[in-house]
Design an enzyme around this catalytic site. Structure first.
Site, PDB file in Angstrom:
ATOM      1  N   LYS A 228      -3.631  37.058  92.694  1.00  0.00           N
ATOM      2  CA  LYS A 228      -5.131  36.356  92.587  1.00  0.00           C
ATOM      3  C   LYS A 228      -5.113  35.091  91.951  1.00  0.00           C
ATOM      4  O   LYS A 228      -5.971  34.077  92.527  1.00  0.00           O
ATOM      5  CB  LYS A 228      -6.119  37.475  91.648  1.00  0.00           C
TER       6      LYS A 228
ATOM      7  N   GLN B 208      -8.988  43.572  85.627  1.00  0.00           N
ATOM      8  CA  GLN B 208      -8.182  44.432  86.577  1.00  0.00           C
ATOM      9  C   GLN B 208      -8.348  45.866  86.086  1.00  0.00           C
ATOM     10  O   GLN B 208      -7.993  46.340  84.914  1.00  0.00           O
ATOM     11  CB  GLN B 208      -6.781  43.868  86.483  1.00  0.00           C
TER      12      GLN B 208
ATOM     13  N   ASP C 160     -15.945  41.349  91.690  1.00  0.00           N
ATOM     14  CA  ASP C 160     -15.254  42.632  92.204  1.00  0.00           C
ATOM     15  C   ASP C 160     -16.539  43.606  92.823  1.00  0.00           C
ATOM     16  O   ASP C 160     -16.192  44.427  93.365  1.00  0.00           O
ATOM     17  CB  ASP C 160     -14.856  43.360  90.999  1.00  0.00           C
TER      18      ASP C 160
END
Ligand code: GUN
Length: 294
Positions: free
Chosen positions: A53, A97, A120
């Site tokens: 990422k 994460q 997200d």
């Protein structure tokens, strides 16, 4: 019937390329999108994803900040970090994460992220907006799958899509995206899972089967309909003494056998994975664009 390989790397490259004009327009206005990625603990797969990422941000010239915190980090320390990222004007997207260590309440952390920075789309506010068909952001993996299907002209309207798996990250949002009205949606969706009766029979009814169960090679050839389209979301590590790393990655689909029966299939690796990263970049650019509007 000829088989089409659904190549996520190609489509991801197109999605990423298309961001350059938007990035240019933002920079003219004095804004460069910034993504903060927080990872707690030392789950090796998480660290691989987080690195990918960060690199994707850097390739686009966007600001990337990665915060690697030890597994003993307390919930309060993590929440404080989220607070400071929420207040940071250089940061437009925040991603924590998952999974988090067991002593940290994942929901509390997700709910602390400013919904306008929640690239997200895991915050309940964004989950709700997705469900009513008015999203701020869509979660990267299911949005990437929808984009892949559209890019390969796989018709979803009126088709029976079976989503195998009911996670908050893939299964549930995938179903909610494909049941909406409009292009790339309008599907009849079944969500099948470990408690479903006659799982194989359900899968065989699918015009489009999306496998997101996290079990290596779970979907066998006798579980798919002739001529259907199969999307493999799995990336599972399996031991492999012949590999330098000691493991290799395999999908949730028994690709070698399933490919003989279907009209199109996305491999794993090389299918959905690259799309997840590309859609995250798109969400971060969108977050930066929204920041200029309010
Ligand atoms: N863990 C597995 N997939 C994801 C994802 O898309 N986002 C985050 N934050 N964690 C994950």
């Amino acid at each position: 019937m000829s088989l089409r390989l659904i190549n996520g790397r190609d489509v991801a490259a197109q999605v990423t390329e298309a961001l350059n004009d938007r990035l240019q327009a933002l920079r003219v206005q004095g804004t460069n999108p910034g993504l903060a990625v927080v990872v707690v603990g030392d789950d090796p797969a998480s660290h691989v994803y987080v690195r990918m990422k960060g690199k994707a941000c850097e390739r686009l010239g966007m600001l990337s900040r990665t915060h690697i915190l030890p597994s003993v980090t307390s919930e309060d320390e993590l929440l404080d970090m989220i607070d400071s990222l929420n207040a940071d004007v250089e940061i437009h997207g925040i991603l924590c994460q998952l999974p988090l260590p067991p002593h940290i309440d994942e929901r509390k952390v997700i709910e602390r992220i400013d919904p306008h920075k929640d690239v997200d789309a895991f915050h309940p506010y964004n989950v709700g907006r997705m469900l009513i068909g008015d999203p701020l952001f869509l979660p990267a993996t299911p949005a990437g799958i929808q984009r892949l299907l559209m890019s390969y002209d796989v018709e979803t309207r009126g088709k029976h899509v079976v989503v195998l798996g009911r996670s908050n990250i893939v299964g549930k949002p995938m179903a909610s995206i494909l049941m909406q009205k409009g292009d790339g949606a309008d599907a009849t969706v079944t969500v099948a899972h470990s408690r479903s009766k006659d799982l194989a029979g359900l899968c065989r009814q699918a015009d489009i089967l999306i496998a997101a169960v996290g079990i290596p090679l779970f979907v066998k050839a006798d579980m798919v309909k002739e001529g259907s389209v199969v999307i493999d979301v799995g990336t599972n590590r399996v031991d492999d003494a012949t590999s330098d790393k000691g493991y290799r990655l395999v999908g949730d689909v028994d690709f070698d056998n399933v490919k003989e029966k279907v009209s199109a299939i996305s491999p794993s690796p090389g299918g959905v994975g690259p799309m997840t990263i590309a859609m995250l970049m798109e969400n971060t650019v969108k977050a930066a664009e929204m920041s200029l509007r309010h």
